[in-house]
Motif scaffolding. Structure first.
Motif, PDB file in Angstrom:
ATOM      1  N   UNK A   1      11.795 -13.979   1.590  1.00  0.00           N
ATOM      2  CA  UNK A   1      10.979 -14.378   2.747  1.00  0.00           C
ATOM      3  C   UNK A   1      11.080 -13.387   3.912  1.00  0.00           C
ATOM      4  N   UNK A   2      12.142 -12.597   3.903  1.00  0.00           N
ATOM      5  CA  UNK A   2      12.228 -11.498   4.874  1.00  0.00           C
ATOM      6  C   UNK A   2      11.118 -10.495   4.569  1.00  0.00           C
TER       7      UNK A   2
ATOM      8  N   UNK B   1       6.067   0.871  -1.033  1.00  0.00           N
ATOM      9  CA  UNK B   1       6.214  -0.426  -0.370  1.00  0.00           C
ATOM     10  C   UNK B   1       6.100  -1.583  -1.346  1.00  0.00           C
ATOM     11  N   UNK B   2       6.943  -2.591  -1.145  1.00  0.00           N
ATOM     12  CA  UNK B   2       6.913  -3.794  -1.984  1.00  0.00           C
ATOM     13  C   UNK B   2       5.893  -4.737  -1.347  1.00  0.00           C
ATOM     14  N   UNK B   3       4.632  -4.600  -1.766  1.00  0.00           N
ATOM     15  CA  UNK B   3       3.561  -5.378  -1.118  1.00  0.00           C
ATOM     16  C   UNK B   3       3.551  -6.823  -1.637  1.00  0.00           C
TER      17      UNK B   3
ATOM     18  N   UNK C   1       5.801  -8.468  -4.536  1.00  0.00           N
ATOM     19  CA  UNK C   1       6.780  -9.491  -4.129  1.00  0.00           C
ATOM     20  C   UNK C   1       6.620 -10.752  -4.980  1.00  0.00           C
ATOM     21  N   UNK C   2       5.383 -11.049  -5.304  1.00  0.00           N
ATOM     22  CA  UNK C   2       5.093 -12.200  -6.171  1.00  0.00           C
ATOM     23  C   UNK C   2       5.787 -11.999  -7.534  1.00  0.00           C
ATOM     24  N   UNK C   3       5.760 -10.760  -8.010  1.00  0.00           N
ATOM     25  CA  UNK C   3       6.430 -10.434  -9.274  1.00  0.00           C
ATOM     26  C   UNK C   3       7.932 -10.720  -9.153  1.00  0.00           C
TER      27      UNK C   3
ATOM     28  N   UNK D   1       7.890  -9.427   6.836  1.00  0.00           N
ATOM     29  CA  UNK D   1       7.752  -8.012   7.220  1.00  0.00           C
ATOM     30  C   UNK D   1       6.388  -7.475   6.786  1.00  0.00           C
ATOM     31  N   UNK D   2       5.979  -7.817   5.561  1.00  0.00           N
ATOM     32  CA  UNK D   2       4.669  -7.373   5.071  1.00  0.00           C
ATOM     33  C   UNK D   2       3.548  -7.890   5.960  1.00  0.00           C
ATOM     34  N   UNK D   3       3.655  -9.161   6.350  1.00  0.00           N
ATOM     35  CA  UNK D   3       2.569  -9.749   7.144  1.00  0.00           C
ATOM     36  C   UNK D   3       2.474  -9.096   8.522  1.00  0.00           C
TER      37      UNK D   3
END
Ligand code: NDP
Ligand code: 2IT
Length: 444
Positions: free
Chosen positions: A242-243, A269-271, A275-277, A247-249
């Motif tokens: 959730x961090x 970047x872990x977009x 992140x869903x993965x 951060x992405x948002x």
């Protein structure tokens, strides 16, 4: 007892508890000056009463695996201090769990919960049970066996456990179910419950989101925006996920995540999609972060932590002492200017000293990760009122609380040169509230 004597005394009386001494040392060295300005504290031996937990419950937990083999683990609850409200804090299931770790967590939780502005005392508990590789049925049986003992020591107005490493929504639900059966009551005795049965919206997100809100408050003091900043996150569990989402948002670029096997470095970047993965990998299959590197073709470093990768901001979100003095110096040499801790005590004392010497923004976990405990407090309020707030309402309250914690740190931690020592600020602010309440309630 004088404040500078307490650490040696604890070492003598409770041998071989290094994490506990580390947490105590950090607090007592930051509050010493304030403590000595209040002679009534010493007259009442406040420091000794504050450092030694009110009570420790320990018990045997016996359970059978799917093949019928019988295992025994240890279970514990450290009820540290309830002067501000019911004991409150996480439950950790990890092979490394011992009393030193749980005592440090419970001690730290007392100050963290004080900072949240909500009426909660400090506790922590758990087991040396290793959840890795266990089936759902084994997890359920273990949780039930654990609560068969613990249930008589907890309650909505006495002690309210929550999640921590190895304990998420699934484990809380199993423990809550067993508690309800034994206690014959339906009350908010755990936080982090499912939303269908009294859980608060935003509780799963709260620690990670809260840490980013705190980071933003710190950045504002130096006129820095978060957009396009490169962030190294460690961990890939609840707090880390959730961090990264928050951060992405906000337009930051997260380049690392990790687990106990190693870390991934993804410079693109872990977009949100990646992140869903990770969320699926970790939450559904209990997989390894290495699989991300295989999926997206990026670097994976086995057996290492991400602090050697270049970043602007570091957010350690896995476990205690995962960032050493050497790691800190590498981060600084690579231009890192802010560190905000999602995990509990992730930076070693040497690392903290390096951050302070360099004058960068550094937020200790007990301030920066207090969002989880805060929304737990809000879950308790909703349960007591028998109603639930919307996600937007809870998120707004979380932001107000994180802002208030930042203000408390500024109030007590601003140095003559204008920089803020957030360790000092958080420790003094957390301590003063607990100390005043202890003085008011008499010698107990
Ligand atoms: P999770 O169990 O969801 O995730 C833990 C993560 O840290 C996993 O990626 C895990 O890797 C990694 N990890 C755990 N132990 C080690 C270790 N010894 N060495 C390297 N990596 C490790 O836990 P949370 O995200 O809930 O907790 C993470 C930290 O945040 C803890 O310090 C906790 O005290 C703190 N915290 C949690 C709060 C919450 O609300 N959950 C609130 C405030 C603080 P692997 O999958 O390989 O085990
Ligand atoms: O370390 C922590 O603050 C937690 N694991 C959560 C505590 C809580 O009561 O929500």
């Amino acid at each position: 007892m004088k404040v500078n004597e307490v650490l040696e005394d604890l070492k003598r009386r409770f041998p071989n508890e290094p994490e506990y001494y580390q947490a105590v040392d950090e607090v007592v060295s930051s509050i010493e000056e304030v403590y000595n300005q209040h002679p009534e504290f010493e007259t009442n031996n406040l420091i000794e009463r504050l450092c030694i937990p009110d009570r420790i419950v320990s018990f045997r937990v016996t359970w059978a695996d799917d093949a019928g083999r019988v295992h025994t683990n240890m279970g514990y609850r450290v009820q540290h201090n309830n002067v501000l409200g019911p004991y409150k804090g996480g439950i950790r299931f990890h092979a490394s769990v011992n009393l030193s770790i749980l005592k440090f967590l419970a001690f730290e939780q007392t100050f963290k919960n004080s900072l949240t502005t909500l009426p909660m005392g400090g506790a922590n508990g758990g087991s040396d049970f290793n959840p890795k590789g266990k089936s759902n049925a084994e997890i359920m049986r273990f949780c039930q066996a654990f609560i068969t003992e613990l249930w008589r020591h907890i309650g909505p107005d006495t002690d309210v456990p929550a999640g921590d490493i190895g304990v998420g929504g699934r484990e809380i639900a199993y423990m809550y179910g067993m508690y309800k059966k034994l206690a014959r009551e339906n009350t908010g005795v755990f936080t982090g419950k499912g939303v269908e049965f009294g859980g608060s919206l935003i509780r799963p997100e709260a620690t990670g989101y809260g840490n980013v809100y705190f980071l933003q408050e710190m950045l504002v003091t130096r006129g820095i925006g978060i957009k396009d900043k490169v962030v190294a996150v460690s961990g890939s569990g609840n707090v880390a996920q959730y961090t990264v989402e928050k951060l992405n948002s906000l337009g930051a670029r997260v380049v690392t995540m990790s687990d106990s096997g190693g870390y991934i470095y993804d410079p693109k970047g872990i977009d949100a999609e990646k992140l869903e993965f990770i969320a699926e990998l970790k939450n559904l299959y209990r997989g390894r972060i290495r699989e991300y590197a295989e999926q997206y073709g990026c670097k994976y470093v086995e057996g290492a932590r991400p602090w050697y990768e270049k970043c602007d901001i570091a957010m350690p979100s896995a476990t205690q002492n995962e960032l050493t003095g050497k790691d800190a110096r590498t981060l600084l040499a690579n231009g890192c200017f802010a560190v905000s801790e999602g995990a509990s005590m992730p930076s070693t004392p040497e690392a903290v000293d390096a951050f302070h010497e360099a004058g960068i923004l550094y937020a200790p976990g007990k301030a920066a990760n207090a969002g989880g405990a805060s929304v737990s407090g809000l879950e308790m309020s909703q349960n007591a009122m028998k109603l639930s707030w919307t996600a937007a309402e809870v998120d707004e309250k979380l932001q107000v609380i994180m802002k208030s914690i930042h203000e408390q740190c500024m109030k007590y931690g601003t140095l003559p040169n204008g920089c803020v020592n957030y360790v000092k600020g958080a420790n003094i602010a957390g301590f003063m509230k607990v100390a005043r309440a202890m003085m008011a309630q008499g010698i107990l």
